[in-house]
Design a protein around this motif. Structure first.
Motif: not given
Length: 449
Positions: A112, A115, A127, A129, A254, A257-260
């Motif tokens: 993490r 941000r 966020e 990453f 990245d 990862y943020q969208q999962r």
């Protein structure tokens, strides 16, 4: 080609196999173990976006491989691993470590970072990453994994089973700063561990979780090893590692990862595309046939439930060694031979493990028995000493002392008193006074004159 790794036809079927065999013999390690270790290292090089098709279900599967090197202490497990590393030294920056926990495994890939929020400069937002897209877990001795798995609340085993299948890792923690999650197709993971036969149960006890079924098993023995060490083959390992596709751009990873999950993207096939390898029709037919039998409830060895899945992964890795995105029939036949030998090795390991466990149990029982006998002998000697001391110290002992009085003198070992008195009587160490009653507790006892 041959259907068995035990035949020379297998090793002569492709340049990679013959080179590994000759290199292994020159380094005095087992060819089968070295080949499996090399393939496992190659699997760590394959990007998480290169997958096998969704033979079952709807999601393509990653080529992550797990390997168990079986051999006694000093049999060459470490030598095999180091030899494979010399053949494939560059793993594209993969983290090479030993897992301590499921959470630690997740932290290899995800992190993490702060941000900025233009609308609120004071906001402390973070966020996810990708810190690294690949890892090779090295567990020199399976007992280390067993120790980590036995800790209360440990998630290492379910995390590993999920990682083999390329599933999402991590959990939705309450605090955002501790919330680490790794999405599907966002990491590549390979695992190599050493297993001694006596400790194989640490792995096979996890049959219910599906962990041992996911492993290739390779023996570190080579019955055909020549007496005279041969020379190393000339040249380098005949693989086309440079033709293995590169990882997606780090910004794209990245974003994943943020969208999962890819499914959360508007256009995942364009924003984060996958390369799905092609497989021959025969592979589809075999996998589908096995799946139908499972749906019909037909019984199978619990340890063999993933044999075709492991074969699919091995075949895909073999195609990658030649820079191909199409798995051919030869890849599949070679993969099946490797998996068949893996199953035979696993059975041998388990058989020896059971014998070793039986021996440990028998030895333990014998030790306990000997310890029990020794303790009983010490107690009896204590009772003897107490009886002799009581008869010596009492001036009236020549007239005899009642058995129950002697029992009281023996303290907590009193229950042994009467049996010991009878033994001492037979040995001539004590005598009975007057008529016997048939009960040692009421008889009078004294020392011989």
């Amino acid at each position: 080609m041959t259907d068995s790794m035990l035949d020379e036809g297998f090793w002569e079927s492709r340049p990679l196999f013959s080179f590994v065999r000759d290199y292994a013999r020159a380094c005095r390690v087992a060819p089968a173990a070295l080949l499996d270790t090399v393939l496992t290292r190659v699997s760590a090089l394959v990007p998480p976006t290169v997958t096998a098709p969704a033979f079952v279900g709807s999601g393509p599967i990653t080529l992550n491989l797990f390997l168990a090197l079986w051999g006694a202490s000093g049999a060459g497990k470490g030598s095999t691993i180091s030899t494979a590393a010399s053949l494939i030294p560059d793993l594209r920056g993969a983290v090479e470590t030993q897992p301590a926990s499921g959470e630690g495994l997740v932290a290899i890939f995800a992190g993490r970072r702060f941000r900025e929020n233009p609308e609120d400069p004071k906001a402390h937002e973070s966020e996810l990453f990708c810190t690294n897209p690949r890892a090779l877990l090295s567990i020199p001795e399976i007992r280390s994994l067993g120790g980590a798995a036995s800790r209360q609340g440990s998630t290492i085993v379910p995390t590993l089973t999920s990682a083999f299948s390329g599933e999402a890792l991590g959990a939705w923690n309450k605090g955002e700063s501790d919330r680490l999650m790794v999405p599907r197709y966002g990491y590549s993971l390979a695992l190599i561990t050493g297993v001694q036969p006596a400790n194989a149960d640490i792995l096979t006890n996890e049959t219910g979780t599906g962990l041992p079924q996911r492993f290739l098993w390779a023996s570190t023995t080579d019955p055909q090893a020549p007496e005279q060490r041969p020379k190393r083959p000339m040249g380098s390992l005949p693989v086309r590692l440079d033709d293995i596709p590169c990882d997606p751009p780090r910004d794209d990873m990245d974003f994943l990862y943020q969208q999962r999950d890819r499914s959360n993207m508007l256009n995942p096939d364009r924003r984060y595309p996958l390369t799905v390898l092609g497989y021959p029709r025969t592979v589809w037919q075999e996998v589908d046939g096995q799946r139908v039998r499972a749906l019909h409830g037909q019984a199978t060895d619990p340890l063999d439930t993933h044999r075709l899945l492991v074969g699919v992964k091995v075949a895909g890795v073999l195609a990658m060694t030649e820079g191909r995105e199409q798995v051919n029939v030869d890849d599949w036949q070679a993969a099946k031979a490797i998996v068949d030998e893996s199953i035979n090795t696993r059975r041998q390991c388990l058989d020896q493990g059971r014998e070793a466990q039986k021996t440990r149990i028998a030895d333990s029982m014998q030790i306990k028995g000997e310890a029990s006998e020794s303790l009983e002998a010490r107690k009896e000697q204590t009772v003897r000493n107490a009886i002799l001391r009581a008869l010596n110290d009492d001036p009236a002992s020549y007239e005899g002392i009642k058995g129950y009085t002697l029992r009281q003198k023996c303290g907590r070992n009193g229950p042994l008193c009467y049996r010991v008195l009878e033994t001492m009587l037979d040995e001539g160490l004590v005598e009975q006074v007057g008529e016997t009653t048939g009960r040692a507790s009421n008889d009078l006892w004294t020392l011989p004159v």
